[in-house]
Design a protein around this motif. Structure first.
Motif, PDB file in Angstrom:
ATOM      1  N   ALA A 190      -0.146  -2.664  19.381  1.00 38.90           N
ATOM      2  CA  ALA A 190       1.044  -3.345  18.864  1.00 38.90           C
ATOM      3  C   ALA A 190       2.145  -3.391  19.920  1.00 38.90           C
ATOM      4  O   ALA A 190       2.858  -4.401  20.052  1.00 38.90           O
ATOM      5  CB  ALA A 190       1.539  -2.638  17.606  1.00 38.90           C
ATOM      6  N   ILE A 191       2.288  -2.315  20.686  1.00 38.88           N
ATOM      7  CA  ILE A 191       3.301  -2.292  21.753  1.00 38.88           C
ATOM      8  C   ILE A 191       2.970  -3.322  22.825  1.00 38.88           C
ATOM      9  O   ILE A 191       3.844  -4.074  23.276  1.00 38.88           O
ATOM     10  CB  ILE A 191       3.397  -0.880  22.355  1.00 38.88           C
ATOM     11  N   PHE A 192       1.704  -3.385  23.228  1.00 41.36           N
ATOM     12  CA  PHE A 192       1.296  -4.390  24.216  1.00 41.36           C
ATOM     13  C   PHE A 192       1.569  -5.803  23.703  1.00 41.36           C
ATOM     14  O   PHE A 192       2.057  -6.663  24.446  1.00 41.36           O
ATOM     15  CB  PHE A 192      -0.190  -4.236  24.550  1.00 41.36           C
ATOM     16  N   ILE A 193       1.254  -6.042  22.438  1.00 35.85           N
ATOM     17  CA  ILE A 193       1.465  -7.371  21.864  1.00 35.85           C
ATOM     18  C   ILE A 193       2.959  -7.709  21.833  1.00 35.85           C
ATOM     19  O   ILE A 193       3.360  -8.836  22.167  1.00 35.85           O
ATOM     20  CB  ILE A 193       0.872  -7.432  20.446  1.00 35.85           C
ATOM     21  N   LEU A 194       3.788  -6.738  21.457  1.00 32.77           N
ATOM     22  CA  LEU A 194       5.238  -6.969  21.404  1.00 32.77           C
ATOM     23  C   LEU A 194       5.779  -7.294  22.787  1.00 32.77           C
ATOM     24  O   LEU A 194       6.577  -8.237  22.948  1.00 32.77           O
ATOM     25  CB  LEU A 194       5.932  -5.728  20.837  1.00 32.77           C
ATOM     26  N   VAL A 195       5.344  -6.544  23.779  1.00 31.21           N
ATOM     27  CA  VAL A 195       5.830  -6.790  25.135  1.00 31.21           C
ATOM     28  C   VAL A 195       5.363  -8.151  25.629  1.00 31.21           C
ATOM     29  O   VAL A 195       6.125  -8.905  26.250  1.00 31.21           O
ATOM     30  CB  VAL A 195       5.366  -5.659  26.077  1.00 31.21           C
ATOM     31  N   GLU A 196       4.103  -8.504  25.348  1.00 28.54           N
ATOM     32  CA  GLU A 196       3.611  -9.824  25.727  1.00 28.54           C
ATOM     33  C   GLU A 196       4.411 -10.921  25.027  1.00 28.54           C
ATOM     34  O   GLU A 196       4.738 -11.945  25.630  1.00 28.54           O
ATOM     35  CB  GLU A 196       2.126  -9.951  25.370  1.00 28.54           C
ATOM     36  N   TRP A 197       4.686 -10.702  23.759  1.00 31.04           N
ATOM     37  CA  TRP A 197       5.466 -11.694  22.991  1.00 31.04           C
ATOM     38  C   TRP A 197       6.845 -11.889  23.592  1.00 31.04           C
ATOM     39  O   TRP A 197       7.355 -13.018  23.652  1.00 31.04           O
ATOM     40  CB  TRP A 197       5.566 -11.230  21.545  1.00 31.04           C
ATOM     41  N   ARG A 198       7.445 -10.800  24.081  1.00 33.51           N
ATOM     42  CA  ARG A 198       8.775 -10.903  24.683  1.00 33.51           C
ATOM     43  C   ARG A 198       8.737 -11.728  25.963  1.00 33.51           C
ATOM     44  O   ARG A 198       9.771 -12.259  26.390  1.00 33.51           O
ATOM     45  CB  ARG A 198       9.321  -9.503  24.970  1.00 33.51           C
ATOM     46  N   THR A 199       7.557 -11.825  26.584  1.00 31.81           N
ATOM     47  CA  THR A 199       7.451 -12.642  27.791  1.00 31.81           C
ATOM     48  C   THR A 199       7.137 -14.101  27.474  1.00 31.81           C
ATOM     49  O   THR A 199       7.100 -14.936  28.364  1.00 31.81           O
ATOM     50  CB  THR A 199       6.346 -12.112  28.720  1.00 31.81           C
ATOM     51  N   GLY A 200       6.871 -14.388  26.193  1.00 31.82           N
ATOM     52  CA  GLY A 200       6.679 -15.773  25.781  1.00 31.82           C
ATOM     53  C   GLY A 200       5.251 -16.204  25.569  1.00 31.82           C
ATOM     54  O   GLY A 200       5.006 -17.324  25.114  1.00 31.82           O
ATOM     55  N   ARG A 201       4.279 -15.348  25.869  1.00 32.79           N
ATOM     56  CA  ARG A 201       2.884 -15.728  25.680  1.00 32.79           C
ATOM     57  C   ARG A 201       2.026 -14.504  25.419  1.00 32.79           C
ATOM     58  O   ARG A 201       1.953 -13.609  26.250  1.00 32.79           O
ATOM     59  CB  ARG A 201       2.352 -16.467  26.905  1.00 32.79           C
ATOM     60  N   VAL A 202       1.395 -14.479  24.240  1.00 25.82           N
ATOM     61  CA  VAL A 202       0.503 -13.381  23.877  1.00 25.82           C
ATOM     62  C   VAL A 202      -0.930 -13.813  24.140  1.00 25.82           C
ATOM     63  O   VAL A 202      -1.386 -14.831  23.620  1.00 25.82           O
ATOM     64  CB  VAL A 202       0.665 -12.995  22.390  1.00 25.82           C
ATOM     65  N   ARG A 203      -1.641 -13.053  24.965  1.00 25.80           N
ATOM     66  CA  ARG A 203      -3.043 -13.342  25.214  1.00 25.80           C
ATOM     67  C   ARG A 203      -3.885 -12.671  24.143  1.00 25.80           C
ATOM     68  O   ARG A 203      -3.472 -11.696  23.531  1.00 25.80           O
ATOM     69  CB  ARG A 203      -3.454 -12.874  26.604  1.00 25.80           C
ATOM     70  N   TRP A 204      -5.109 -13.155  23.954  1.00 25.26           N
ATOM     71  CA  TRP A 204      -5.900 -12.751  22.794  1.00 25.26           C
ATOM     72  C   TRP A 204      -6.492 -11.340  22.826  1.00 25.26           C
ATOM     73  O   TRP A 204      -6.762 -10.766  21.757  1.00 25.26           O
ATOM     74  CB  TRP A 204      -7.032 -13.753  22.561  1.00 25.26           C
ATOM     75  N   PRO A 205      -6.737 -10.692  23.973  1.00 27.45           N
ATOM     76  CA  PRO A 205      -7.444  -9.400  23.922  1.00 27.45           C
ATOM     77  C   PRO A 205      -6.768  -8.335  23.064  1.00 27.45           C
ATOM     78  O   PRO A 205      -7.442  -7.651  22.278  1.00 27.45           O
ATOM     79  CB  PRO A 205      -7.500  -8.976  25.399  1.00 27.45           C
TER      80      PRO A 205
END
Length: 244
Positions: A190-205
């Motif tokens: 969840a932390i990785f996803i949140l950080v990715e989301w803050r950069t504007g693009r969440v990758r699927w893994p």
């Protein structure tokens, strides 16, 4: 430093993530593997060392990239597919050994591990293939994300042992530690996803890995309690063994 800046920095310099995963893995398996190597069966040696090398490999690959040896980085990346195959093949054999032992001394927990480990190795294979394809396509963000996810999957077993050893009052046995480990990894995803989301693009893994652990959380008990899956576990245990 903002979350977006942190992620972009982690993308360029991902070694702390892999180093932390490696340290946790060694710490978790220290009492039951590294400290008693002379007592360890050969299949566990093969699986333990191959999995450890897989988790250490990204650190070497990062060093090669930082020193400009891109050709060697690429060659080692392709060669590491053999290592990944050894991780999976030896892992399947270790799970089969556990399932076989469960024939004579049944534990529902071991059936849960059969479900978790077999599906986890299948997902590990998907991540390795995706990381390889992403590297060929020069999609570095997906490449790193898939490699991180592939390192988290074997970390689950180490965390079980780490929590039992370090927190015996809160986590008194492997049954409790299994679920605590899943919660820990769900939080990490969840932390990785949140950080990715803050950069504007969440990758699927990471979303897929989070979904996988949530599914395992919900399904382990009903699947392991199912007579059909128990029969499958028994069949898997007997593959390649003479019928009694």
């Amino acid at each position: 430093m903002s979350a977006g800046q942190l992620f972009r920095r982690a993308l360029r310099h991902p070694w702390p993530v892999f180093a932390a995963a490696l340290v946790l893995a060694v710490a978790g398996f220290w009492p039951s593997f590294f400290a008693i190597l002379h007592e360890t069966p050969l299949p566990h040696h093969i699986h333990g060392w191959s999995a450890t090398l897989w988790m250490a490999l990204p650190l070497l690959q990062y060093a090669l990239m930082r020193t400009g040896r891109r050709a060697l980085h690429r060659q080692l990346g392709y060669a590491s597919l053999v290592l990944a195959a050894v991780v999976v093949a030896s892992g399947l054999y270790v799970v089969q050994m556990m399932a076989y032992a469960n024939l004579s001394s049944f534990r529902l927990l071991d059936v849960k591990f059969v479900w978790l480990d077999l599906t986890g190795m299948a997902l590990f294979t998907v991540y390795v293939a995706s990381a390889t394809l992403a590297a060929r396509a020069r999609d570095i963000r997906l490449h790193v994300s898939a490699l991180v996810a592939s390192a988290l999957i074997p970390l689950e077993a180490a965390l079980e042992r780490l929590f039992v050893n370090l927190l015996p009052t809160l986590v008194p046995n492997f049954s409790a530690s299994l679920y605590v480990s899943l919660v820990f990894l769900e939080a990490v995803c969840a932390i990785f996803i949140l950080v990715e989301w803050r950069t504007g693009r969440v990758r699927w893994p990471m979303p897929v890995l989070l979904a996988y652990y949530l599914i395992m959380h919900v399904t382990m008990t009903p699947v392991a309690s199912n007579e059909t899956f128990q029969a499958f576990s028994d069949w898997f245990a007997m593959i390649g063994r003479p019928a009694s």
